[in-house]
Design a protein around this motif. Structure first.
Motif, PDB file in Angstrom:
ATOM      1  N   LEU A 115       0.835  -1.210   0.000  1.00 35.80           N
ATOM      2  CA  LEU A 115       0.000   0.000   0.000  1.00 35.80           C
ATOM      3  C   LEU A 115       0.868   1.259   0.000  1.00 35.80           C
ATOM      4  CD1 LEU A 115      -2.877  -0.943   2.493  1.00 35.80           C
ATOM      5  CD2 LEU A 115      -2.721  -1.315   0.020  1.00 35.80           C
ATOM      6  N   ALA A 116       0.278   2.379  -0.403  1.00 34.18           N
ATOM      7  CA  ALA A 116       1.048   3.619  -0.588  1.00 34.18           C
ATOM      8  C   ALA A 116       0.782   4.655   0.501  1.00 34.18           C
ATOM      9  CB  ALA A 116       0.708   4.231  -1.945  1.00 34.18           C
ATOM     10  N   PHE A 117       1.704   5.596   0.592  1.00 31.95           N
ATOM     11  CA  PHE A 117       1.459   6.827   1.347  1.00 31.95           C
ATOM     12  C   PHE A 117       0.790   7.781   0.355  1.00 31.95           C
ATOM     13  CE2 PHE A 117       4.760   5.034   4.052  1.00 31.95           C
ATOM     14  CZ  PHE A 117       4.295   5.354   5.322  1.00 31.95           C
ATOM     15  N   HIS A 118      -0.516   7.916   0.478  1.00 31.96           N
ATOM     16  CA  HIS A 118      -1.297   8.655  -0.521  1.00 31.96           C
ATOM     17  C   HIS A 118      -1.448  10.145  -0.190  1.00 31.96           C
ATOM     18  CE1 HIS A 118      -4.248   7.624   2.610  1.00 31.96           C
ATOM     19  NE2 HIS A 118      -4.891   8.720   2.217  1.00 31.96           N
ATOM     20  N   ARG A 119      -1.142  10.505   1.050  1.00 30.78           N
ATOM     21  CA  ARG A 119      -1.338  11.910   1.482  1.00 30.78           C
ATOM     22  C   ARG A 119      -0.102  12.371   2.252  1.00 30.78           C
ATOM     23  NH1 ARG A 119      -4.995  14.169   6.141  1.00 30.78           N
ATOM     24  NH2 ARG A 119      -5.317  16.322   5.495  1.00 30.78           N
ATOM     25  N   ILE A 120       0.574  13.393   1.720  1.00 31.61           N
ATOM     26  CA  ILE A 120       1.819  13.867   2.325  1.00 31.61           C
ATOM     27  C   ILE A 120       1.753  15.383   2.514  1.00 31.61           C
ATOM     28  CG2 ILE A 120       4.300  14.157   1.957  1.00 31.61           C
ATOM     29  CD1 ILE A 120       4.242  11.502   0.400  1.00 31.61           C
ATOM     30  N   MET A 121       1.973  15.821   3.740  1.00 35.72           N
ATOM     31  CA  MET A 121       1.971  17.261   4.042  1.00 35.72           C
ATOM     32  C   MET A 121       3.192  17.561   4.904  1.00 35.72           C
ATOM     33  SD  MET A 121      -2.122  17.898   4.684  1.00 35.72           S
ATOM     34  CE  MET A 121      -2.038  19.673   4.366  1.00 35.72           C
ATOM     35  N   LYS A 122       4.222  18.080   4.273  1.00 38.39           N
ATOM     36  CA  LYS A 122       5.479  18.384   4.960  1.00 38.39           C
ATOM     37  C   LYS A 122       5.234  19.304   6.159  1.00 38.39           C
ATOM     38  CE  LYS A 122      10.037  20.408   4.120  1.00 38.39           C
ATOM     39  NZ  LYS A 122      10.910  21.062   3.112  1.00 38.39           N
ATOM     40  N   GLY A 123       5.864  18.971   7.288  1.00 38.70           N
ATOM     41  CA  GLY A 123       5.685  19.768   8.487  1.00 38.70           C
ATOM     42  C   GLY A 123       4.443  19.403   9.271  1.00 38.70           C
ATOM     43  N   PHE A 124       3.632  18.495   8.715  1.00 34.79           N
ATOM     44  CA  PHE A 124       2.413  18.049   9.389  1.00 34.79           C
ATOM     45  C   PHE A 124       2.432  16.535   9.578  1.00 34.79           C
ATOM     46  CE2 PHE A 124      -2.435  17.385   8.947  1.00 34.79           C
ATOM     47  CZ  PHE A 124      -2.566  17.279  10.315  1.00 34.79           C
ATOM     48  N   MET A 125       2.192  15.762   8.504  1.00 35.37           N
ATOM     49  CA  MET A 125       2.170  14.313   8.641  1.00 35.37           C
ATOM     50  C   MET A 125       2.227  13.629   7.276  1.00 35.37           C
ATOM     51  SD  MET A 125      -1.056  13.108   7.650  1.00 35.37           S
ATOM     52  CE  MET A 125      -1.520  14.178   6.302  1.00 35.37           C
ATOM     53  N   ILE A 126       2.484  12.300   7.311  1.00 34.66           N
ATOM     54  CA  ILE A 126       2.402  11.455   6.109  1.00 34.66           C
ATOM     55  C   ILE A 126       1.350  10.387   6.396  1.00 34.66           C
ATOM     56  CG2 ILE A 126       4.777  11.917   5.397  1.00 34.66           C
ATOM     57  CD1 ILE A 126       5.591   9.223   6.581  1.00 34.66           C
ATOM     58  N   ASP A 199      11.305  11.909   7.174  1.00 31.60           N
ATOM     59  CA  ASP A 199      11.675  13.202   6.577  1.00 31.60           C
ATOM     60  C   ASP A 199      11.736  13.111   5.056  1.00 31.60           C
ATOM     61  OD1 ASP A 199      11.906  14.451   9.048  1.00 31.60           O
ATOM     62  OD2 ASP A 199      14.034  14.012   9.235  1.00 31.60           O
ATOM     63  N   LEU A 200      12.328  12.031   4.550  1.00 33.56           N
ATOM     64  CA  LEU A 200      12.436  11.847   3.093  1.00 33.56           C
ATOM     65  C   LEU A 200      11.051  11.774   2.451  1.00 33.56           C
ATOM     66  CD1 LEU A 200      15.327   9.214   2.723  1.00 33.56           C
ATOM     67  CD2 LEU A 200      15.350  11.589   1.931  1.00 33.56           C
ATOM     68  N   ILE A 201      10.174  11.006   3.085  1.00 34.57           N
ATOM     69  CA  ILE A 201       8.810  10.873   2.545  1.00 34.57           C
ATOM     70  C   ILE A 201       8.085  12.218   2.610  1.00 34.57           C
ATOM     71  CG2 ILE A 201       6.564   9.751   2.867  1.00 34.57           C
ATOM     72  CD1 ILE A 201       8.097   7.317   3.979  1.00 34.57           C
ATOM     73  N   ALA A 202       8.237  12.920   3.740  1.00 33.87           N
ATOM     74  CA  ALA A 202       7.564  14.208   3.918  1.00 33.87           C
ATOM     75  C   ALA A 202       8.046  15.256   2.918  1.00 33.87           C
ATOM     76  CB  ALA A 202       7.771  14.720   5.340  1.00 33.87           C
ATOM     77  N   ASN A 203       9.290  15.110   2.458  1.00 33.43           N
ATOM     78  CA  ASN A 203       9.858  16.071   1.506  1.00 33.43           C
ATOM     79  C   ASN A 203       9.577  15.721   0.049  1.00 33.43           C
ATOM     80  OD1 ASN A 203      11.625  18.338   2.759  1.00 33.43           O
ATOM     81  ND2 ASN A 203      12.067  16.551   4.019  1.00 33.43           N
TER      82      ASN A 203
END
Length: 231
Positions: A115-126, A199-203
């Motif tokens: 499954l994927a990380f479908h929603r990413i918001m840097k500084g907030f959450m993945i 961090d990598l995912i969030a960026n």
């Protein structure tokens, strides 16, 4: 006899010029004063927000007793292998037993693998763990809640209505501090290794999602495998 045009005395003209200059000067002073007041108000609000964040960070450094108690070798540990690297999670069943039980069941069944990380918001959450991959998958469970604060690395369950329900699939890992989520979402664990992967995912660059939120990753970031381990 021709009527001579009466000229205004030079003194009168000087007085009028001075009045005009004075009026313009007062207007400029008022504009500058208003602008300065607006700037100071905005600056004060910004400093106040930064102060609140600092207070929150200081409070997390103090490690409340309930969080100290959760950090034991008896807690379940999860290895999450992703396309960006490996994340190790520690789950806290003493804070959210039903949520941990449901999450572990999914892990053991291999439900999250692929499954994927479908929603990413840097500084907030993945956010990930959606079987449909678009934020609409899974079912809802009754809200459990916990006392764990939403600070960087904390894992919590998504919900359609905070404090009322929670997803049985979708979860999010915090990338920032969000005290407004505390008590409204069921936080049940924390990253103990691999925060650099978060961090990598969030960026990851994002684009607008179907709802208009700027959170849809431009590249596919997947959970390759989740495994419960004894560390």
């Amino acid at each position: 006899m021709k009527k001579q045009k009466i000229k205004k005395p030079i003194i009168e003209e000087n007085k009028e010029n001075k009045k005009s200059i004075l009026t313009i000067t007062l207007i400029i002073i008022i504009i500058i004063s208003l602008s300065l007041n607006i700037y100071l108000i905005l600056k004060a609000n910004r400093l106040n927000n930064e102060l609140n964040y600092l207070k929150q960070e200081i409070s997390t450094l103090k490690e409340p007793e309930e969080e100290k108690m959760t950090e034991t070798n008896n807690n379940p540990k999860i290895i999450m292998e992703t396309t960006k690297g490996t994340i190790t999670l520690e789950l806290y069943p003493d804070l959210a037993p039903k949520t941990v039980e449901n999450f572990l069941k999914k892990v053991k069944e291999g439900s999250y693998d692929g499954l994927a990380f479908h929603r990413i918001m840097k500084g907030f959450m993945i956010q990930g763990g959606d079987p449909k991959g678009d934020g609409t998958g899974g079912n809802l469970l009754p809200f459990e809640g916990s006392t764990l604060k939403h600070t960087p690395g904390v894992i919590s369950m998504a919900a359609t209505q905070g404090g009322k329900n929670q997803s049985d699939w979708q979860f999010f890992i915090m990338h920032g501090i969000s005290p407004h989520l505390d008590g409204l979402y069921s936080a049940f664990g924390k990253v103990i290794e691999g925060m650099e992967v978060v961090d990598l995912i969030a960026n990851t660059p994002v684009k607008a999602s179907p709802t208009g939120e700027n959170s849809s990753p431009v590249e596919s970031i997947k959970i390759l495998k989740m495994t419960e381990v004894k560390l």
